[in-house]
Design an enzyme around this catalytic site. Structure first.
Site, mmCIF file in Angstrom:
data_model
loop_
_atom_site.group_PDB
_atom_site.id
_atom_site.type_symbol
_atom_site.label_atom_id
_atom_site.label_comp_id
_atom_site.label_asym_id
_atom_site.label_seq_id
_atom_site.Cartn_x
_atom_site.Cartn_y
_atom_site.Cartn_z
ATOM 1 N N ASP A 135 25.044 -49.628 -45.587
ATOM 2 C CA ASP A 135 24.854 -48.237 -46.015
ATOM 3 C C ASP A 135 24.352 -47.366 -44.856
ATOM 4 O O ASP A 135 24.785 -46.228 -44.708
ATOM 5 C CB ASP A 135 23.883 -48.178 -47.207
ATOM 6 C CG ASP A 135 24.414 -48.973 -48.395
ATOM 7 O OD1 ASP A 135 25.621 -48.882 -48.665
ATOM 8 O OD2 ASP A 135 23.630 -49.697 -49.037
ATOM 9 N N HIS B 162 21.852 -50.942 -53.586
ATOM 10 C CA HIS B 162 23.189 -50.998 -52.969
ATOM 11 C C HIS B 162 24.282 -50.882 -54.030
ATOM 12 O O HIS B 162 25.022 -51.826 -54.288
ATOM 13 C CB HIS B 162 23.350 -52.288 -52.152
ATOM 14 C CG HIS B 162 24.702 -52.363 -51.496
ATOM 15 N ND1 HIS B 162 25.107 -51.499 -50.506
ATOM 16 C CD2 HIS B 162 25.767 -53.171 -51.729
ATOM 17 C CE1 HIS B 162 26.348 -51.772 -50.153
ATOM 18 N NE2 HIS B 162 26.776 -52.781 -50.882
#
Ligand SMILES: NC(=O)C1=CN([C@@H]2O[C@H](COP(=O)(O)OP(=O)(O)OC[C@H]3O[C@@H](n4cnc5c(N)ncnc54)[C@H](O)[C@@H]3O)[C@@H](O)[C@H]2O)C=CC1
Ligand SMILES: O=C([O-])CC(=O)C(=O)O
Length: 338
Positions: free
Chosen positions: A173, A200
């Site tokens: 990310d 996530h």
């Protein structure tokens, strides 16, 4: 900067230095897969690894034979379930990285993988708790927001849980955030360091663009936030039924593993990576695991950084992430408790 510096320093280590004397045994579980193979290739280049142990239900002897010809100093072994393969793969491990599990197809959420991946991760965690209870466990398999609590519950049941040694790998990310912001602001990725917190999956991925030192229009913030939160979907769609991110994930997984090796084996200070860990940051809201920047040390988690200053838009993102995360975490825990 990170990408260039990391790759050139890894390459240098591979060809010019010998393996560090206290180098680690690192296992990759799911090593024959889309992430497992390139991740193992990147890890083969580390002089901080003495033994790279590759486990999968299929094909690891071939992957291991292939990688073992690379002239870096680590030994490579390949294991399959037969002949106590998992036990062999794990015994003596310092770090275990787990990309084992099925990936998404278009139209699926990460949570849709739970039914298949929860039991895969549970069974591998049971083996880790038995054969390498002190190893650092790095969970890549999705849904990370639930698979990390699954590993925690398995380790608790076996009385070997150390929250400092369990990590959900959310590095992709921040890798994506850095790249996407560098494109929009037309700066080097070196100058696009973005903090991403939460979890996530979708709305649980919370980029804190206000902390980046760049200014953005409202439109840019919305577009970038959406792209960072749903970057995984971009790849799933482009791969059109053949899987999800593998190469960028291998890069991100190697970055996190190398950082942990630097902190644990090389004793380097001030190594900070984002990761989904047991955390007090949102404990009052009932969220037991949360990703923020974490300083890594010889025993894993050294210091969990606070969220820091956020603006009203980011507070709204956090407010949306919290209930979703709570549900994901509860689902993982309930799977083991049941
Ligand atoms: N944390 C993150 O940022 C990311 C996570 N992922 C997740 O990583 C996982 C793996 O993705 P890919 O490598 O693309 O999938 P893949 O299907 O290419 O590879 C998975 C591998 O796991 C193996 N496997 C299955 N059951 C196993 C078991 N019980 N023990 C050992 N190995 C086993 C398979 O044989 C296969 O080789 C997926 O769950 C995916 O969603 C993917 C990208 C990013
Ligand atoms: O999107 C997926 O399913 C794989 C993943 O976690 C990512 O690419 O961030």
């Amino acid at each position: 900067m990170f990408a260039t510096r990391q790759i050139s320093s890894i390459a240098k280590r591979a060809f010019s230095t010998s393996t560090s004397s206290n180098a680690a045994k690192v296992a990759v579980l799911g090593a024959a897969g889309g992430i497992g193979q390139p991740l193992s290739l990147l890890l083969k280049q580390s002089s901080l690894i003495s033994h790279l142990s590759l486990y999968d239900i299929v094909n690891t002897p071939g992957v291991a034979a292939d990688l073992s010809h690379i002239n870096s100093n680590s030994k490579v072994s390949g294991h399959v379930p037969a002949n106590d393969g998992l036990k062999e793969a794990l015994t003596g491990c310092d770090i275990v990285v787990i990309p084992a599990g099925v990936p998404r197809k278009p139209g699926m959420t990460r949570d849709d993988l739970f039914n298949t991946n929860a039991s895969i991760v549970r069974d591998l965690a049971v083996a880790c708790a038995e054969h390498c209870p002190k190893a650092h466990i790095l969970v890549i398999a999705n849904p990370v927001n639930s698979t990390v609590p699954i590993v925690a519950e398995v380790f608790k049941k076996a009385n070997v849980f150390d929250p400092k040694r369990l990590f959900g790998v959310t590095t992709l990310d921040v890798v994506r955030a850095s790249r996407f912001v560098s494109e929009v602001k037309k700066v080097s990725t070196e100058d696009a360091k973005i903090t991403v917190i939460g979890g996530h999956s979708g709305v649980t991925i919370v980029p804190l663009l206000s902390q980046s030192g760049h200014s953005f229009t409202e439109e840019e913030v919305k577009a970038l936030t959406h792209r960072i939160q749903f970057g995984g979907d971009e790849v799933v769609k482009a791969k059109n039924g053949t899987g999800s991110a593998t190469l960028s994930m291998a890069f991100a997984g190697a970055r996190f593993t190398n950082s942990l090796l630097e902190a644990t084996v090389a004793g380097k200070k001030n190594i900070v990576e984002p990761t989904f860990v047991q955390s007090d940051v949102f404990a009052k809201e009932g969220v037991e695991f949360f990703a923020t920047n974490v300083e890594l040390g010889p025993n894993g988690v050294e210091k969990i950084h606070p969220v820091g200053k956020v603006n009203a838009y980011e507070q709204g993102l956090i407010d949306a992430a919290v209930p979703e995360l709570k549900g994901n975490i509860a689902k993982g825990k309930a799977f083991i408790k049941a």
